[in-house]
Design a protein around this motif. Sequence first.
Motif, PDB file in Angstrom:
ATOM      1  N   VAL A 216       0.744  -1.300   0.177  1.00 10.17           N
ATOM      2  CA  VAL A 216       0.422  -0.036   0.233  1.00 10.17           C
ATOM      3  C   VAL A 216       0.824   0.655   0.235  1.00 10.17           C
ATOM      4  N   ALA A 217       0.605   2.242  -0.477  1.00  9.67           N
ATOM      5  CA  ALA A 217       0.860   3.721  -1.028  1.00  9.67           C
ATOM      6  C   ALA A 217      -0.258   4.773  -1.092  1.00  9.67           C
ATOM      7  N   THR A 218       0.671   6.122  -0.337  1.00  8.18           N
ATOM      8  CA  THR A 218      -0.204   7.430  -0.600  1.00  8.18           C
ATOM      9  C   THR A 218       0.207   8.078  -0.646  1.00  8.18           C
ATOM     10  N   ILE A 219      -0.509   9.000  -2.090  1.00  3.30           N
ATOM     11  CA  ILE A 219      -0.202  10.569  -2.076  1.00  3.30           C
ATOM     12  C   ILE A 219      -1.210  11.051  -1.376  1.00  3.30           C
ATOM     13  N   THR A 220       0.360  12.129  -0.576  1.00  6.26           N
ATOM     14  CA  THR A 220       0.126  12.758   0.680  1.00  6.26           C
ATOM     15  C   THR A 220      -0.800  14.125  -0.017  1.00  6.26           C
ATOM     16  N   GLY A 221      -1.449  15.256   0.222  1.00  9.46           N
ATOM     17  CA  GLY A 221      -0.769  16.421   0.659  1.00  9.46           C
ATOM     18  C   GLY A 221       0.445  16.956   1.020  1.00  9.46           C
ATOM     19  N   PRO A 222      -0.153  18.686   0.664  1.00  6.59           N
ATOM     20  CA  PRO A 222       0.542  19.102   0.931  1.00  6.59           C
ATOM     21  C   PRO A 222       1.250  18.922   1.997  1.00  6.59           C
ATOM     22  N   LEU A 223       2.783  18.678   3.197  1.00 11.11           N
ATOM     23  CA  LEU A 223       3.086  17.787   3.664  1.00 11.11           C
ATOM     24  C   LEU A 223       3.069  19.327   4.877  1.00 11.11           C
ATOM     25  N   ASP A 224       3.376  20.731   3.972  1.00  5.45           N
ATOM     26  CA  ASP A 224       3.316  21.805   5.521  1.00  5.45           C
ATOM     27  C   ASP A 224       1.989  22.363   5.402  1.00  5.45           C
ATOM     28  N   VAL A 225       1.130  21.339   4.760  1.00  6.26           N
ATOM     29  CA  VAL A 225      -0.582  21.952   5.442  1.00  6.26           C
ATOM     30  C   VAL A 225      -1.010  21.182   6.787  1.00  6.26           C
ATOM     31  N   PRO A 226      -1.894  21.481   7.994  1.00  2.00           N
ATOM     32  CA  PRO A 226      -2.135  20.681   9.048  1.00  2.00           C
ATOM     33  C   PRO A 226      -3.187  19.241   8.602  1.00  2.00           C
ATOM     34  N   ALA A 227      -3.506  19.642   7.740  1.00  4.82           N
ATOM     35  CA  ALA A 227      -4.797  18.978   6.895  1.00  4.82           C
ATOM     36  C   ALA A 227      -3.389  17.517   6.014  1.00  4.82           C
ATOM     37  N   GLY A 228      -2.971  18.435   4.697  1.00  7.07           N
ATOM     38  CA  GLY A 228      -1.933  17.096   4.891  1.00  7.07           C
ATOM     39  C   GLY A 228      -1.312  15.941   5.559  1.00  7.07           C
ATOM     40  N   GLN A 229      -0.435  16.332   7.094  1.00  5.78           N
ATOM     41  CA  GLN A 229       0.189  15.784   7.844  1.00  5.78           C
ATOM     42  C   GLN A 229      -1.048  14.680   8.560  1.00  5.78           C
ATOM     43  N   GLU A 230      -1.394  15.064   8.771  1.00 10.78           N
ATOM     44  CA  GLU A 230      -2.805  14.236   9.735  1.00 10.78           C
ATOM     45  C   GLU A 230      -2.721  13.467   8.859  1.00 10.78           C
ATOM     46  N   ARG A 231      -3.737  13.726   7.489  1.00  5.34           N
ATOM     47  CA  ARG A 231      -3.490  12.372   6.976  1.00  5.34           C
ATOM     48  C   ARG A 231      -2.561  11.548   6.743  1.00  5.34           C
ATOM     49  N   MET A 232      -1.726  12.084   6.354  1.00  8.18           N
ATOM     50  CA  MET A 232      -0.615  10.824   6.107  1.00  8.18           C
ATOM     51  C   MET A 232      -0.444  10.554   7.265  1.00  8.18           C
ATOM     52  N   ALA A 233       0.222  10.945   8.556  1.00 14.88           N
ATOM     53  CA  ALA A 233       0.141  10.190  10.328  1.00 14.88           C
ATOM     54  C   ALA A 233      -1.030   8.894  10.402  1.00 14.88           C
ATOM     55  N   GLY A 234      -2.616   9.695   9.951  1.00 16.28           N
ATOM     56  CA  GLY A 234      -3.606   8.363  10.549  1.00 16.28           C
ATOM     57  C   GLY A 234      -3.445   7.444   9.619  1.00 16.28           C
ATOM     58  N   PHE A 235      -2.859   7.466   8.306  1.00 13.22           N
ATOM     59  CA  PHE A 235      -2.842   6.499   7.067  1.00 13.22           C
ATOM     60  C   PHE A 235      -1.572   5.444   7.948  1.00 13.22           C
ATOM     61  N   ARG A 236      -0.774   5.641   7.987  1.00 10.91           N
ATOM     62  CA  ARG A 236       0.501   5.256   7.830  1.00 10.91           C
ATOM     63  C   ARG A 236       0.421   4.964   9.383  1.00 10.91           C
ATOM     64  N   ASP A 237       0.054   4.878  10.269  1.00 11.70           N
ATOM     65  CA  ASP A 237      -0.173   4.594  11.673  1.00 11.70           C
ATOM     66  C   ASP A 237      -1.305   4.064  11.883  1.00 11.70           C
ATOM     67  N   LEU A 239      -1.480   1.651   9.660  1.00 11.63           N
ATOM     68  CA  LEU A 239      -0.422   0.017   8.827  1.00 11.63           C
ATOM     69  C   LEU A 239       0.436   0.104   9.468  1.00 11.63           C
ATOM     70  N   ALA A 240       0.980   0.849  10.070  1.00 12.61           N
ATOM     71  CA  ALA A 240       2.456   0.096  11.058  1.00 12.61           C
ATOM     72  C   ALA A 240       1.558  -0.152  12.463  1.00 12.61           C
ATOM     73  N   GLY A 241       0.291  -0.422  12.693  1.00 10.56           N
ATOM     74  CA  GLY A 241       0.125  -0.870  13.810  1.00 10.56           C
ATOM     75  C   GLY A 241      -0.708  -2.227  13.405  1.00 10.56           C
ATOM     76  N   HIS A 242      -0.414  -2.963  11.969  1.00 11.65           N
ATOM     77  CA  HIS A 242      -1.682  -4.200  11.224  1.00 11.65           C
ATOM     78  C   HIS A 242       0.213  -4.168  11.543  1.00 11.65           C
ATOM     79  N   GLY A 243       1.188  -4.290  11.163  1.00 16.39           N
ATOM     80  CA  GLY A 243       2.853  -5.026  11.088  1.00 16.39           C
ATOM     81  C   GLY A 243       3.258  -4.044   9.699  1.00 16.39           C
ATOM     82  N   HIS A 244       2.569  -3.406   9.315  1.00 12.31           N
ATOM     83  CA  HIS A 244       2.980  -2.128   7.835  1.00 12.31           C
ATOM     84  C   HIS A 244       4.439  -1.623   8.454  1.00 12.31           C
ATOM     85  N   SER A 245       5.578  -1.690   8.129  1.00 16.33           N
ATOM     86  CA  SER A 245       6.447  -0.768   9.339  1.00 16.33           C
ATOM     87  C   SER A 245       6.663   0.338   8.326  1.00 16.33           C
TER      88      SER A 245
END
Length: 364
Positions: A216-237, A239-245
Amino acid sequence: MTDDLRPAGTPTLEDVARAAGVSRATVSRVINGVRNVDPAIQEAVRRAVSLTGYAPNRAARSLVTRRTDAIALVVSGAGVEPESADGGPAGDTADPENGSSFTAQVFADPFFGRVVTGVVNYLRPRGMHPVLMFAETSRAREDVVSFLRQGSADGALVVSTHAEDPLPGMLTDAGLPAVLYARPARPVRISYVDLAHQDGARLAAEHLLARGCRRVATITGPLDVPAGQERMAGFRDTLAGHGHSYVPIAEGQFTQESGEAAMERLLVEHPDLDAVFAANDLMAMGACHVLREHGKRVPEDVAVIGFDDSSAASACRPPLTTVRQPVEAMAAEMARLLIERLSKPDGAATSVIFEPSLVVRESA
């Protein structure tokens, strides 16, 4: 309330007073929303207004209430401005096409149309109307502040497109009533509405995992914008909780073109990926387009999920599974907060956070 500015021949306060059987002063109090007027008298005045066809004169009313019943709906951006020969901002010498380019980008994004719908639907029944303004340059931002200081509108609803946008701070420093769509990137004492972005990204990740997706991959929004940062963090966290490092990422700019470019990069670096989460629907649409060009079937070969549930989600082929952001309700709440601030100028800044939901369609 005065009828001095009213054109000859139109119904007046005296006409309403005679029809209601009350004094002119009582009619004025009812029309101006003064409290502690007997409900029966209020109803009699309203019937008389309907019977006579009286419409309050806004210019005259503003002399009494000091309110225009106009709200500035400001779309603000703070991108890099052209420089003058001495290295400073170009000001009036800036490329005149920049403004039209910014405006065209705003109108091309279905998100802004949903904001306008939510604001108009809330304000119109209350006899209030938005004034659309664009603030893509320092001069335009100063114009917005001046417009409000002069009393041309009662307050501002601000949709900012850039993390470094100084307009929210300019408005609060000037003591002007304003509400922001989305949490500001830097601390500003301003009311705002926002979405629980990480929760939305979590919904997307859990859905892809439930489908059996593993690369699984992700296309993030602009990472200087809170929404972009939070959507990426929520997705990665999640997946990490399910073993996808490791989750490959490609940064986009919330446009279809940036989604296409990001998908191209991901396919070069990770040709075997089987799912993509894009941080908005326009980028997801761009990703689907590129996947089709590369002979990838959606969702059989690569599942795709977007974010927002905009018109782009249903227009995409196949229709997008997406995280719904209740934009219209959020915009209406933004207007409500501003009206509340106008009635209580000394009230504290506040925030309202909305919950997302997953809308399952054919792309995942």
